[in-house]
Every structure is written in structure tokens, then in C-alpha cells.
Design a protein around this motif. Structure first.
Motif, PDB file in Angstrom:
ATOM      1  N   PRO A  88       1.054  -1.058  -0.082  1.00 43.01           N
ATOM      2  CA  PRO A  88      -0.216   0.079   0.012  1.00 43.01           C
ATOM      3  C   PRO A  88       1.039   1.033  -0.469  1.00 43.01           C
ATOM      4  CG  PRO A  88      -0.657  -1.415   0.968  1.00 43.01           C
ATOM      5  CD  PRO A  88       1.007  -1.584   1.044  1.00 43.01           C
ATOM      6  N   ALA A  89       2.265   1.155   1.012  1.00 40.13           N
ATOM      7  CA  ALA A  89       2.739   2.453   0.976  1.00 40.13           C
ATOM      8  C   ALA A  89       3.620   2.524  -0.961  1.00 40.13           C
ATOM      9  CB  ALA A  89       4.167   1.917   1.651  1.00 40.13           C
ATOM     10  N   ALA A  92       0.584   4.463  -2.853  1.00 41.34           N
ATOM     11  CA  ALA A  92      -0.023   5.526  -2.729  1.00 41.34           C
ATOM     12  C   ALA A  92       1.137   6.506  -2.711  1.00 41.34           C
ATOM     13  CB  ALA A  92      -0.125   5.462  -1.468  1.00 41.34           C
ATOM     14  N   GLY A  93       2.103   5.615  -2.877  1.00 39.16           N
ATOM     15  CA  GLY A  93       3.576   6.894  -3.462  1.00 39.16           C
ATOM     16  C   GLY A  93       3.121   7.385  -4.606  1.00 39.16           C
ATOM     17  N   ASP A  95       0.142   8.272  -6.759  1.00 35.84           N
ATOM     18  CA  ASP A  95      -0.150   8.807  -7.216  1.00 35.84           C
ATOM     19  C   ASP A  95      -1.199   8.716  -5.519  1.00 35.84           C
ATOM     20  OD1 ASP A  95      -2.697  10.240  -7.817  1.00 35.84           O
ATOM     21  OD2 ASP A  95      -2.580   9.065  -9.535  1.00 35.84           O
ATOM     22  N   ARG A  96      -1.190  10.657  -4.870  1.00 34.98           N
ATOM     23  CA  ARG A  96      -1.843  10.689  -3.601  1.00 34.98           C
ATOM     24  C   ARG A  96      -3.253  10.652  -4.246  1.00 34.98           C
ATOM     25  NH1 ARG A  96       0.413  14.241  -0.246  1.00 34.98           N
ATOM     26  NH2 ARG A  96      -1.975  15.817  -0.075  1.00 34.98           N
ATOM     27  N   ARG A  99      -4.122   7.153  -1.767  1.00 39.13           N
ATOM     28  CA  ARG A  99      -3.783   6.913  -0.746  1.00 39.13           C
ATOM     29  C   ARG A  99      -4.560   6.263   0.331  1.00 39.13           C
ATOM     30  NH1 ARG A  99      -2.655  12.499   1.515  1.00 39.13           N
ATOM     31  NH2 ARG A  99      -4.467  12.870   0.455  1.00 39.13           N
ATOM     32  N   PRO A 100      -5.710   5.745   0.326  1.00 37.09           N
ATOM     33  CA  PRO A 100      -6.707   4.915   0.753  1.00 37.09           C
ATOM     34  C   PRO A 100      -6.275   2.873   0.518  1.00 37.09           C
ATOM     35  CG  PRO A 100      -8.450   6.592  -0.911  1.00 37.09           C
ATOM     36  CD  PRO A 100      -6.456   6.138  -1.210  1.00 37.09           C
ATOM     37  N   CYS A 101      -5.438   3.026  -0.316  1.00 37.93           N
ATOM     38  CA  CYS A 101      -5.376   1.899  -0.411  1.00 37.93           C
ATOM     39  C   CYS A 101      -4.916   0.473   1.127  1.00 37.93           C
ATOM     40  CB  CYS A 101      -4.260   0.849  -1.477  1.00 37.93           C
ATOM     41  SG  CYS A 101      -3.004   2.107  -0.958  1.00 37.93           S
ATOM     42  N   GLY A 102      -4.746   2.080   1.611  1.00 32.14           N
ATOM     43  CA  GLY A 102      -3.831   1.042   3.008  1.00 32.14           C
ATOM     44  C   GLY A 102      -4.858   0.114   4.379  1.00 32.14           C
ATOM     45  N   ARG A 157     -10.427   6.572  -4.981  1.00 33.68           N
ATOM     46  CA  ARG A 157     -10.011   7.663  -5.214  1.00 33.68           C
ATOM     47  C   ARG A 157     -10.566   8.855  -4.509  1.00 33.68           C
ATOM     48  NH1 ARG A 157      -7.850   9.262 -10.928  1.00 33.68           N
ATOM     49  NH2 ARG A 157      -6.159   9.342  -9.252  1.00 33.68           N
ATOM     50  N   PRO A 160      -9.171   9.916   1.451  1.00 35.26           N
ATOM     51  CA  PRO A 160      -8.557   9.517   2.817  1.00 35.26           C
ATOM     52  C   PRO A 160      -9.500   9.678   3.958  1.00 35.26           C
ATOM     53  CG  PRO A 160      -6.667   9.578   2.381  1.00 35.26           C
ATOM     54  CD  PRO A 160      -7.526  10.690   1.500  1.00 35.26           C
TER      55      PRO A 160
END
Length: 274
Positions: A88-89, A92-93, A95-96, A99-102, A157, A160
Motif C-alpha cells: 500500500p505504501a 500511495a506513493g 499517486d496521492r 492513499r486509501p489503499c492501506g 480515489r 482517505p
């Protein structure tokens, strides 16, 4: 026995091409997980209690910490899967918006159709991993392109959503389980240390995390095993002992039930991408 046709690791996580004829137990992991069929008869993955079809024209999208398992059907017939374990990190890095992927439901739909672009990307990646004839840069570019395409099409998208683990007793339990490292603490002891009876602990843990305490503890152990196996200077017997297994055979069975393959084969076929 399930065979690993290729395993690649990199900053993105890992990708495995597995020729499977064995089932997997109920498990979870911190990765975002994508499962694609490469060849063989259609199968089902059980995600959050629902049977989802894995066919030539579908992809299974599993969120971080979402429980799932595989029940092989078809007897001696084998099915090859392309399985992506996405950090996930890393995502997220890129594309901002990712960021919810974690946490939460980044993939809002668990079974999605493959369009022509995704179909071609899967076929190309399966061929390259199976043939072992592509340089590392090309492989990583192909993996990156497939992951980003899936995330753009099917990821949530939206900004978060902050998920708070509000129960202090479960926060305490997670802290204790994390401090124990790869060797799980006795869960009865964890429950008592959190001030809960074991039945109440199981119920509250599942309510707060979506997982049973045992599945969470096993997930931590599997990732510790993967990291340890990558060190060629450490024998698998030592890895087994360091992870708290009473015998190497128990470690082998545990690892196979969660990943599909045995530790010695994982070590033999895995390749690190720079």
C-alpha cells in the motif's frame, strides 16, 4: 503439489505465478491483493465469505486485511494464477489519490471484468514471468503498469477516510501482538492482558479489525517467514525455530497452507528486482 513458476519481489511488493492444485486456509495480509487466472479450469476464491469466480475474463480484488481463502476444485486438474501482493505504501506513493489503499475498502468491487487492455497486460506478464527471459527493468515496468491500470479503474480515489480503532483494549492487544514479533503470543494471555475474557476478546477483535486474532497473528508470521527465507545464509530449520515452530515439518505445512508453496521452493524460485 502446487508449483511456483516464478516469484518476483520489489518495491511494489511481490508477484507470483502459481500452478495450483491445493487449497489455502482462511488468511489475510496487509497487501492489496489481485488474483488473475493464467490457465486451466475456472475456480473460485472465497472473499469475505462470498465465492467469486476466477475466469479468463475476471480479476479478483482483495483489500488490505480482507480475509480470503482458496478451495481448489477439479480434482487433479491444475489452475495457474497470477497473484499480485501490492504494498500500500508504494501504491500511495505513486499517486496521492491512491492513499486509501492501506485501509478500508479501496477496491469497492471484489470481482471485476478484464477489458482488452488488462487482458493483454496479464498475458504479457504471465509469458514474461514464465519464460524468465526479460530484464528486471522491463518486468517492473510491466508490473507497475498493470497495478496502476487496475487501481485507476477500480480503486476508490476519494480522499482517505480516517478509520479510528477506538477500543483501547484492542489497541493494547495489537501492541502486544506486534511486540511479540514473528512468534505469536498465546492469545489467551493477550486477552487477559487487554482485560478481556477470551470469547469477548475474539468478538471485539473481529468487530474492530474484521479479522480473528488467529488470522491476524498468522499474517504477521507469514510475512516474517517470507523475509527470513530470503536470507540464503539462514537454513530453513533455523527459520522454523526462530518463528517458534516445534518442527520444520510444521513450518512447511503452515507456509504452504497460507501461500500455496513450500518454503524451499519459494527460496529457490524467488527473484529480487532492484
Amino acid at each position: 503439489m502446487t508449483q511456483a513458476l516464478g516469484i518476483l519481489r520489489g518495491a511494489f511488493g511481490r508477484v507470483a505465478l502459481l500452478d495450483m492444485d491445493t487449497s489455502l486456509v482462511d488468511h489475510a495480509h496487509h497487501h492489496c491483493h489481485v488474483i488473475l487466472k493464467a490457465s486451466g479450469p475456472d475456480q473460485d476464491f472465497i472473499v469475505a465469505g462470498r465465492a467469486l469466480p476466477v475466469r479468463d475474463d475476471t480479476a479478483i480484488l482483495i483489500n488490505s486485511w480482507e480475509p480470503h481463502r482458496y478451495l481448489h476444485r477439479g480434482g487433479l486438474q491444475r489452475t495457474a494464477f497470477l497473484a499480485l501482493y501490492i504494498e500500500p505504501a508504494w501504491l500511495a506513493g505513486i499517486d496521492r489519490a491512491f492513499r486509501p489503499c492501506g485501509g478500508g475498502r479501496f477496491f469497492e468491487v471484489s470481482c471485476v471484468p478484464l477489458d482488452r487492455t488488462l487482458w493483454r497486460a496479464r498475458e504479457d506478464l504471465v509469458r514474461r514471468i514464465g519464460c524468465h527471459d526479460t530484464d528486471a527493468v522491463t518486468l517492473e515496468n510491466r508490473i507497475r503498469a498493470l497495478i496502476i491500470a487496475l487501481a485507476h479503474r477500480y480503486g476508490d480515489r476519494q480522499p482517505p477516510r480516517v478509520a479510528l480503532l477506538t477500543d483501547h483494549r484492542i489497541r493494547r492487544a495489537l501492541q502486544l501482538m506486534g511486540e511479540s514479533g514473528a512468534v505469536p503470543r498465546d492469545l489467551d494471555t493477550v486477552a487477559r492482558s487487554a482485560g478481556l475474557s477470551r470469547p469477548h476478546f475474539n468478538t471485539l477483535f473481529r468487530r474492530c479489525t474484521g479479522l480473528s486474532p488467529a488470522v491476524y497473528a498468522n499474517a504477521v508470521r507469514v510475512e516474517a517467514a517470507v523475509a527470513a527465507i530470503l536470507d540464503p545464509a539462514t537454513t530453513l530449520a533455523v527459520v522454523s525455530d526462530d518463528l517458534g515452530f516445534s518442527a520444520p515439518a510444521n513450518f512447511t505445512r503452515f507456509f504452504q497452507q497460507h501461500t500455496g508453496i513450500i518454503p524451499s521452493q519459494f527460496r529457490r524460485v524467488v527473484a529480487e528486482l532492484p
